[in-house]
Design an enzyme around this catalytic site. Structure first.
Site, PDB file in Angstrom:
ATOM      1  N   TYR A  68       0.815  -1.220   0.000  1.00  0.00           N
ATOM      2  CA  TYR A  68       0.000   0.000   0.000  1.00  0.00           C
ATOM      3  C   TYR A  68       0.846   1.266   0.000  1.00  0.00           C
ATOM      4  O   TYR A  68       0.329   2.359  -0.174  1.00  0.00           O
ATOM      5  CB  TYR A  68      -0.971  -0.001   1.182  1.00  0.00           C
ATOM      6  CG  TYR A  68      -2.200  -0.857   0.939  1.00  0.00           C
ATOM      7  CD1 TYR A  68      -2.076  -2.228   0.755  1.00  0.00           C
ATOM      8  CD2 TYR A  68      -3.476  -0.306   0.886  1.00  0.00           C
ATOM      9  CE1 TYR A  68      -3.196  -3.026   0.533  1.00  0.00           C
ATOM     10  CE2 TYR A  68      -4.595  -1.094   0.668  1.00  0.00           C
ATOM     11  CZ  TYR A  68      -4.451  -2.451   0.496  1.00  0.00           C
ATOM     12  OH  TYR A  68      -5.554  -3.229   0.264  1.00  0.00           O
ATOM     13  N   ASP A 153      -8.087   6.178   4.729  1.00  0.00           N
ATOM     14  CA  ASP A 153      -7.432   5.145   3.919  1.00  0.00           C
ATOM     15  C   ASP A 153      -6.437   5.804   2.977  1.00  0.00           C
ATOM     16  O   ASP A 153      -6.662   6.932   2.516  1.00  0.00           O
ATOM     17  CB  ASP A 153      -8.477   4.414   3.058  1.00  0.00           C
ATOM     18  CG  ASP A 153      -8.956   3.124   3.706  1.00  0.00           C
ATOM     19  OD1 ASP A 153      -8.828   2.989   4.932  1.00  0.00           O
ATOM     20  OD2 ASP A 153      -9.477   2.259   2.975  1.00  0.00           O
ATOM     21  N   ASP A 155      -5.550   4.435  -0.018  1.00  0.00           N
ATOM     22  CA  ASP A 155      -5.813   4.119  -1.436  1.00  0.00           C
ATOM     23  C   ASP A 155      -6.922   5.025  -1.979  1.00  0.00           C
ATOM     24  O   ASP A 155      -7.972   4.566  -2.425  1.00  0.00           O
ATOM     25  CB  ASP A 155      -6.166   2.630  -1.608  1.00  0.00           C
ATOM     26  CG  ASP A 155      -7.313   2.175  -0.727  1.00  0.00           C
ATOM     27  OD1 ASP A 155      -7.468   2.706   0.394  1.00  0.00           O
ATOM     28  OD2 ASP A 155      -8.071   1.286  -1.163  1.00  0.00           O
ATOM     29  N   HIS A 175     -20.891   5.496   3.743  1.00  0.00           N
ATOM     30  CA  HIS A 175     -20.226   4.601   2.797  1.00  0.00           C
ATOM     31  C   HIS A 175     -20.835   4.788   1.395  1.00  0.00           C
ATOM     32  O   HIS A 175     -22.056   4.779   1.253  1.00  0.00           O
ATOM     33  CB  HIS A 175     -20.452   3.161   3.279  1.00  0.00           C
ATOM     34  CG  HIS A 175     -19.558   2.148   2.656  1.00  0.00           C
ATOM     35  ND1 HIS A 175     -19.516   1.936   1.291  1.00  0.00           N
ATOM     36  CD2 HIS A 175     -18.687   1.269   3.210  1.00  0.00           C
ATOM     37  CE1 HIS A 175     -18.636   0.968   1.046  1.00  0.00           C
ATOM     38  NE2 HIS A 175     -18.116   0.549   2.191  1.00  0.00           N
ATOM     39  N   GLU A 245     -14.443  -1.696  10.805  1.00  0.00           N
ATOM     40  CA  GLU A 245     -15.589  -0.953  10.258  1.00  0.00           C
ATOM     41  C   GLU A 245     -16.881  -1.342  10.991  1.00  0.00           C
ATOM     42  O   GLU A 245     -17.744  -0.499  11.239  1.00  0.00           O
ATOM     43  CB  GLU A 245     -15.722  -1.209   8.757  1.00  0.00           C
ATOM     44  CG  GLU A 245     -16.844  -0.419   8.104  1.00  0.00           C
ATOM     45  CD  GLU A 245     -16.809  -0.556   6.591  1.00  0.00           C
ATOM     46  OE1 GLU A 245     -16.149   0.266   5.927  1.00  0.00           O
ATOM     47  OE2 GLU A 245     -17.437  -1.517   6.076  1.00  0.00           O
TER      48      GLU A 245
HETATM   49  N1  UDP Z   1      -3.684  -1.250   4.588  1.00  0.00           N
HETATM   50  C1  UDP Z   1      -2.297  -1.284   4.371  1.00  0.00           C
HETATM   51  N2  UDP Z   1      -1.717  -2.437   3.937  1.00  0.00           N
HETATM   52  C2  UDP Z   1      -2.443  -3.576   3.690  1.00  0.00           C
HETATM   53  C3  UDP Z   1      -3.833  -3.536   3.890  1.00  0.00           C
HETATM   54  C4  UDP Z   1      -4.429  -2.359   4.338  1.00  0.00           C
HETATM   55  O1  UDP Z   1      -1.614  -0.274   4.575  1.00  0.00           O
HETATM   56  O2  UDP Z   1      -1.842  -4.587   3.277  1.00  0.00           O
HETATM   57  C5  UDP Z   1      -4.289  -0.009   5.108  1.00  0.00           C
HETATM   58  C6  UDP Z   1      -4.337   1.079   4.033  1.00  0.00           C
HETATM   59  O3  UDP Z   1      -4.248   2.336   4.656  1.00  0.00           O
HETATM   60  C7  UDP Z   1      -5.715   0.884   3.438  1.00  0.00           C
HETATM   61  C8  UDP Z   1      -6.515   0.513   4.690  1.00  0.00           C
HETATM   62  O4  UDP Z   1      -5.619  -0.263   5.496  1.00  0.00           O
HETATM   63  O5  UDP Z   1      -6.147   2.060   2.790  1.00  0.00           O
HETATM   64  C9  UDP Z   1      -7.797  -0.294   4.472  1.00  0.00           C
HETATM   65  O6  UDP Z   1      -7.558  -1.417   3.645  1.00  0.00           O
HETATM   66  P1  UDP Z   1      -8.196  -1.505   2.176  1.00  0.00           P
HETATM   67  O7  UDP Z   1      -8.025  -0.202   1.474  1.00  0.00           O
HETATM   68  O8  UDP Z   1      -7.623  -2.717   1.503  1.00  0.00           O
HETATM   69  O9  UDP Z   1      -9.731  -1.760   2.506  1.00  0.00           O
HETATM   70  P2  UDP Z   1     -10.953  -1.381   1.524  1.00  0.00           P
HETATM   71  O10 UDP Z   1     -10.985   0.111   1.402  1.00  0.00           O
HETATM   72  O11 UDP Z   1     -10.662  -2.044   0.206  1.00  0.00           O
HETATM   73  O12 UDP Z   1     -12.128  -1.945   2.239  1.00  0.00           O
HETATM   74 MN    MN Z   2      -9.339   1.448   1.037  1.00  0.00          MN
END
Ligand code: UDP
Ligand code: MN
Length: 295
Positions: A68, A153, A155, A175, A245
């Site tokens: 990430y 987050d 991403d 959400h 969550e």
């Molecule tokens: N995260 C990370 N490394 C990982 C998995 C999760 O740093 O291997 C952190 C990252 O900040 C990410 C957040 O945890 O934005 C939530 O995970 P993810 O984005 O996969 O969840 P989603 O938004 O897909 O439900």
């Molecule tokens: Mn995410």
């Protein structure tokens, strides 16, 4: 704020009583069995004039663990363009790859703090462990250094102004996949054995774990309780359906947020273009789950 009540079957009265502010829904919102037509245009210049002289420090926590780390550059670069511009922002980055934190030009008064943390194996544990780490960083540092905190987050990318209008005591984020579903479709934890259990028929909104915030004191109470409940579940051999969550949703049901942000404050590129709101301020980027999560 104009809230239009069209059904009496829900917690809408509670929502009205507790002075929820829902920012920026452009259309009638069909959620939890009632319709809310909310459109409160915020005069951003007026708000800036109120908040800027307070000389606030806004902390934001971002986790970039394992692969990430690749999302961090765009998150930071777009945040510098759109997120709390002209405010003091402290980015607290938690990563197992400190040396790979990208260098991004920061405006005056804005700083990056890097916290080296170990990489846990399961993505569920990485995501859920944020509650404990945010609790610790507040105890050790932020209670002295920041006024407000957002927990976000990595991403995701900013696309449009995200400003002082979002600040409040306790802020939840609807959400982007659940604003138009009814309450019985929310993926709350439904097993009474979990501390995140929400009984059928209860619930206001489905909040996303990828964004919450508020004053440092309020967020501290939230992360501490969610961390305790995650630990209690672990001791009982149960993991809530959507980890932290689910615990966040439990907390915000029984500790009402003072402000709720519409999905324009966190959209999802997977949902594509939307006519639900005029602008998208922050949006989850597309990612290949199997590839980035490493387990
Ligand atoms: N995260 C990370 N490394 C990982 C998995 C999760 O740093 O291997 C952190 C990252 O900040 C990410 C957040 O945890 O934005 C939530 O995970 P993810 O984005 O996969 O969840 P989603 O938004 O897909 O439900
Ligand atoms: Mn995410």
């Amino acid at each position: 704020m104009s809230l239009k009540l069209t059904s009496t079957k829900t917690n809408i009265y509670e929502i009205l009583k507790s002075n929820y502010i829902i920012l920026y829904f452009q259309v009638t919102l069909q959620t939890t069995g009632y319709n809310i037509g909310v459109r409160k245009t915020v005069d951003q210049k007026k708000l800036d004039a109120i908040y800027k002289p307070k000389n606030l420090t806004i902390a934001t926590t971002v986790f970039a663990i394992g692969k990430y780390i690749r999302f961090l550059h765009d998150f930071l670069e777009t945040a510098e363009k759109h997120f709390m511009v002209d405010f003091k922002v402290h980015y607290h980055i938690f990563t197992d790859k400190s040396h790979e934190v990208p260098s991004v030009n920061l405006a005056a008064g804005r700083k990056i703090f890097v916290h080296q943390v170990p990489k846990l194996n399961r993505w569920q544990d990485i995501s859920a462990s944020r509650m404990q780490m945010i609790q610790t960083i507040i105890e050790e540092q932020l209670h002295r250094e920041a006024d407000y905190i957002y927990c976000q987050d990595v991403d995701a990318k900013f696309h449009f102004r995200w400003g002082a209008e979002s600040l409040d005591r306790l802020v939840g984020q609807i959400h982007p996949w659940y604003y138009d579903l009814s309450r019985d479709q929310f993926t709350y934890e439904r097993r009474p054995e979990s501390t995140a259990y929400i009984p059928p028929g209860e619930g206001d909104f489905y909040y996303i774990g990828a964004m919450f915030g508020g004053t440092v004191d309020e967020v501290y109470k939230l992360v501490k309780r969610c961390h305790e409940n995650l630990e209690a579940d672990k001791a009982n051999g149960i993991e809530a359906v959507w980890q932290e969550e689910s615990h966040l949703n439990w907390y915000l049901l029984y500790n009402k947020p003072s402000k709720i942000l519409s999905p324009e404050y966190l959209w999802d590129d997977k949902r594509g273009k939307t006519n639900v709101q005029k602008v998208v301020r922050l949006s989850h980027v597309l990612k290949n789950y199997a590839e980035v999560r490493e387990n």
